[in-house]
Design a protein around this motif. Sequence first.
Motif, PDB file in Angstrom:
ATOM      1  N   ALA A 154       5.102  -4.568  -6.063  1.00  0.00           N
ATOM      2  CA  ALA A 154       3.844  -4.687  -6.805  1.00  0.00           C
ATOM      3  C   ALA A 154       2.841  -3.636  -6.335  1.00  0.00           C
ATOM      4  O   ALA A 154       2.080  -3.077  -7.145  1.00  0.00           O
ATOM      5  N   TYR A 155       2.842  -3.347  -5.058  1.00  0.00           N
ATOM      6  CA  TYR A 155       1.958  -2.311  -4.488  1.00  0.00           C
ATOM      7  C   TYR A 155       2.240  -0.954  -5.126  1.00  0.00           C
ATOM      8  O   TYR A 155       1.306  -0.185  -5.412  1.00  0.00           O
ATOM      9  N   VAL A 156       3.504  -0.643  -5.405  1.00  0.00           N
ATOM     10  CA  VAL A 156       3.854   0.624  -6.043  1.00  0.00           C
ATOM     11  C   VAL A 156       3.219   0.706  -7.428  1.00  0.00           C
ATOM     12  O   VAL A 156       2.628   1.725  -7.802  1.00  0.00           O
ATOM     13  N   VAL A 157       3.321  -0.370  -8.198  1.00  0.00           N
ATOM     14  CA  VAL A 157       2.714  -0.393  -9.526  1.00  0.00           C
ATOM     15  C   VAL A 157       1.204  -0.246  -9.421  1.00  0.00           C
ATOM     16  O   VAL A 157       0.586   0.552 -10.141  1.00  0.00           O
ATOM     17  N   ALA A 158       0.599  -0.997  -8.509  1.00  0.00           N
ATOM     18  CA  ALA A 158      -0.858  -0.953  -8.352  1.00  0.00           C
ATOM     19  C   ALA A 158      -1.325   0.430  -7.905  1.00  0.00           C
ATOM     20  O   ALA A 158      -2.411   0.881  -8.300  1.00  0.00           O
ATOM     21  N   HIS A 159      -0.518   1.106  -7.096  1.00  0.00           N
ATOM     22  CA  HIS A 159      -0.879   2.448  -6.619  1.00  0.00           C
ATOM     23  C   HIS A 159      -0.928   3.438  -7.785  1.00  0.00           C
ATOM     24  O   HIS A 159      -1.849   4.258  -7.866  1.00  0.00           O
ATOM     25  N   GLU A 160       0.039   3.361  -8.690  1.00  0.00           N
ATOM     26  CA  GLU A 160       0.032   4.271  -9.831  1.00  0.00           C
ATOM     27  C   GLU A 160      -1.122   3.957 -10.778  1.00  0.00           C
ATOM     28  O   GLU A 160      -1.740   4.858 -11.346  1.00  0.00           O
ATOM     29  N   VAL A 161      -1.425   2.673 -10.942  1.00  0.00           N
ATOM     30  CA  VAL A 161      -2.593   2.293 -11.747  1.00  0.00           C
ATOM     31  C   VAL A 161      -3.872   2.815 -11.092  1.00  0.00           C
ATOM     32  O   VAL A 161      -4.811   3.238 -11.775  1.00  0.00           O
ATOM     33  N   ALA A 162      -3.902   2.822  -9.765  1.00  0.00           N
ATOM     34  CA  ALA A 162      -5.076   3.345  -9.052  1.00  0.00           C
ATOM     35  C   ALA A 162      -5.292   4.815  -9.372  1.00  0.00           C
ATOM     36  O   ALA A 162      -6.438   5.282  -9.456  1.00  0.00           O
ATOM     37  N   HIS A 163      -4.209   5.570  -9.558  1.00  0.00           N
ATOM     38  CA  HIS A 163      -4.371   6.969  -9.967  1.00  0.00           C
ATOM     39  C   HIS A 163      -5.009   7.048 -11.360  1.00  0.00           C
ATOM     40  O   HIS A 163      -5.783   7.968 -11.646  1.00  0.00           O
ATOM     41  N   HIS A 164      -4.689   6.085 -12.209  1.00  0.00           N
ATOM     42  CA  HIS A 164      -5.334   6.042 -13.522  1.00  0.00           C
ATOM     43  C   HIS A 164      -6.830   5.761 -13.377  1.00  0.00           C
ATOM     44  O   HIS A 164      -7.650   6.341 -14.097  1.00  0.00           O
ATOM     45  N   ILE A 165      -7.175   4.872 -12.465  1.00  0.00           N
ATOM     46  CA  ILE A 165      -8.596   4.611 -12.189  1.00  0.00           C
ATOM     47  C   ILE A 165      -9.279   5.913 -11.753  1.00  0.00           C
ATOM     48  O   ILE A 165     -10.382   6.240 -12.214  1.00  0.00           O
ATOM     49  N   ILE A 171     -12.045  11.825 -11.008  1.00  0.00           N
ATOM     50  CA  ILE A 171     -11.695  12.310  -9.674  1.00  0.00           C
ATOM     51  C   ILE A 171     -10.458  13.206  -9.720  1.00  0.00           C
ATOM     52  O   ILE A 171     -10.400  14.240  -9.059  1.00  0.00           O
ATOM     53  N   LEU A 172      -9.445  12.818 -10.501  1.00  0.00           N
ATOM     54  CA  LEU A 172      -8.228  13.615 -10.569  1.00  0.00           C
ATOM     55  C   LEU A 172      -8.519  15.031 -11.039  1.00  0.00           C
ATOM     56  O   LEU A 172      -8.013  16.007 -10.476  1.00  0.00           O
ATOM     57  N   ASN A 173      -9.329  15.152 -12.072  1.00  0.00           N
ATOM     58  CA  ASN A 173      -9.643  16.473 -12.614  1.00  0.00           C
ATOM     59  C   ASN A 173     -10.422  17.312 -11.607  1.00  0.00           C
ATOM     60  O   ASN A 173     -10.175  18.519 -11.439  1.00  0.00           O
ATOM     61  N   GLU A 174     -11.357  16.674 -10.901  1.00  0.00           N
ATOM     62  CA  GLU A 174     -12.152  17.386  -9.906  1.00  0.00           C
ATOM     63  C   GLU A 174     -11.283  17.882  -8.758  1.00  0.00           C
ATOM     64  O   GLU A 174     -11.395  19.039  -8.319  1.00  0.00           O
ATOM     65  N   VAL A 175     -10.403  17.024  -8.280  1.00  0.00           N
ATOM     66  CA  VAL A 175      -9.517  17.416  -7.185  1.00  0.00           C
ATOM     67  C   VAL A 175      -8.556  18.507  -7.633  1.00  0.00           C
ATOM     68  O   VAL A 175      -8.271  19.450  -6.890  1.00  0.00           O
ATOM     69  N   ARG A 193      -6.334  12.876   0.745  1.00  0.00           N
ATOM     70  CA  ARG A 193      -7.520  12.044   0.490  1.00  0.00           C
ATOM     71  C   ARG A 193      -7.388  11.313  -0.847  1.00  0.00           C
ATOM     72  O   ARG A 193      -7.794  10.151  -0.984  1.00  0.00           O
ATOM     73  N   LEU A 194      -6.819  11.995  -1.837  1.00  0.00           N
ATOM     74  CA  LEU A 194      -6.612  11.381  -3.145  1.00  0.00           C
ATOM     75  C   LEU A 194      -5.642  10.201  -3.040  1.00  0.00           C
ATOM     76  O   LEU A 194      -5.893   9.121  -3.591  1.00  0.00           O
ATOM     77  N   GLU A 195      -4.543  10.397  -2.327  1.00  0.00           N
ATOM     78  CA  GLU A 195      -3.536   9.346  -2.207  1.00  0.00           C
ATOM     79  C   GLU A 195      -4.035   8.170  -1.373  1.00  0.00           C
ATOM     80  O   GLU A 195      -3.744   7.007  -1.686  1.00  0.00           O
ATOM     81  N   LEU A 196      -4.787   8.459  -0.325  1.00  0.00           N
ATOM     82  CA  LEU A 196      -5.326   7.370   0.490  1.00  0.00           C
ATOM     83  C   LEU A 196      -6.353   6.562  -0.294  1.00  0.00           C
ATOM     84  O   LEU A 196      -6.456   5.338  -0.130  1.00  0.00           O
ATOM     85  N   GLN A 197      -7.103   7.237  -1.156  1.00  0.00           N
ATOM     86  CA  GLN A 197      -8.024   6.497  -2.008  1.00  0.00           C
ATOM     87  C   GLN A 197      -7.262   5.579  -2.953  1.00  0.00           C
ATOM     88  O   GLN A 197      -7.674   4.432  -3.191  1.00  0.00           O
ATOM     89  N   ALA A 198      -6.136   6.059  -3.485  1.00  0.00           N
ATOM     90  CA  ALA A 198      -5.315   5.213  -4.352  1.00  0.00           C
ATOM     91  C   ALA A 198      -4.763   4.020  -3.585  1.00  0.00           C
ATOM     92  O   ALA A 198      -4.673   2.908  -4.119  1.00  0.00           O
ATOM     93  N   ASP A 199      -4.393   4.229  -2.330  1.00  0.00           N
ATOM     94  CA  ASP A 199      -3.954   3.105  -1.501  1.00  0.00           C
ATOM     95  C   ASP A 199      -5.075   2.089  -1.338  1.00  0.00           C
ATOM     96  O   ASP A 199      -4.854   0.876  -1.412  1.00  0.00           O
ATOM     97  N   CYS A 200      -6.278   2.579  -1.105  1.00  0.00           N
ATOM     98  CA  CYS A 200      -7.429   1.688  -0.926  1.00  0.00           C
ATOM     99  C   CYS A 200      -7.723   0.920  -2.208  1.00  0.00           C
ATOM    100  O   CYS A 200      -7.966  -0.301  -2.179  1.00  0.00           O
ATOM    101  N   LEU A 201      -7.685   1.604  -3.354  1.00  0.00           N
ATOM    102  CA  LEU A 201      -7.920   0.932  -4.631  1.00  0.00           C
ATOM    103  C   LEU A 201      -6.827  -0.096  -4.920  1.00  0.00           C
ATOM    104  O   LEU A 201      -7.092  -1.133  -5.538  1.00  0.00           O
TER     105      LEU A 201
END
Length: 278
Positions: A154-165, A171-175, A193-201
Amino acid sequence: MRLKNVRRSQNIEDRRRSSAGGKAGVGGVGLLVILAIGYFAGIDVSPFLEQAAAPQSSEPRELTAAEQRAGDFTAKVLGTTEQVWDVLLPEQAGLEYTPPKLVLYSGVTQSPCGGASGATGPFYCPADEKAYLDTDFFATMAQQLGAGGDFAAAYVVAHEVAHHIQNELGILNEVHGLRQQSDEVTANALTVRLELQADCLSGVWAHYVDGLLEPGDIDEALNAARQIGDDTLQRNAGRVPQPHTFTHGTSEQRSRWFATGYKSGDMRSCDTFNADRL
């Protein structure tokens, strides 16, 4: 994770009946192991992929019972992300939430961001606002990466959704723009930093589905975050960890940022870009 009465998301695009089901020469799970190591550890796996390449069948096929269970599980987990972010994104960021599509595939597929076999495991493509997942990756996590359990999946799914957030927030475009102007080491650091933010989200999402959790679920997610840390994957691949090549963060960082989001339930706690300590 208790999902018995949870609604399935309708934002599922299931390509598995027409997918190739893996490459010859390297079995489906074996291919996913190669791709996962390459993705998470920053290793060039193209020679392995070239060896694995073979003509693919386009004949429709029936899904196995395991694939059907994985698809149902994924659709329900995606449904929980929609319930959480439908409320949370307007409340905490002032934006209406438009959920992503999640593409389920087997073996290989295509996206505007490139072929899934080259994207190494689950990924989010901002060009079409879809997440891509080979559900065999759940078995790979459990059997090959030491990250078993339903909440790890479930964490894997939530992580990819976090990238959508992150995409919704710009943020994705800026990075991406900053990476284009940077050298490789700086670009990698931005990606961390982008990936760790997705983990946090992902942890923020977990905070709001706490009522669905069973004993040990959070431990499963934290273990998964540790097992797919750059340092652990590089070490398991027989390499001395090379921090300048990291693209997702260390095991300690990934688990700690997930825990930060889980404990706070607040998107503001996930500002990895202004954090002095990652």
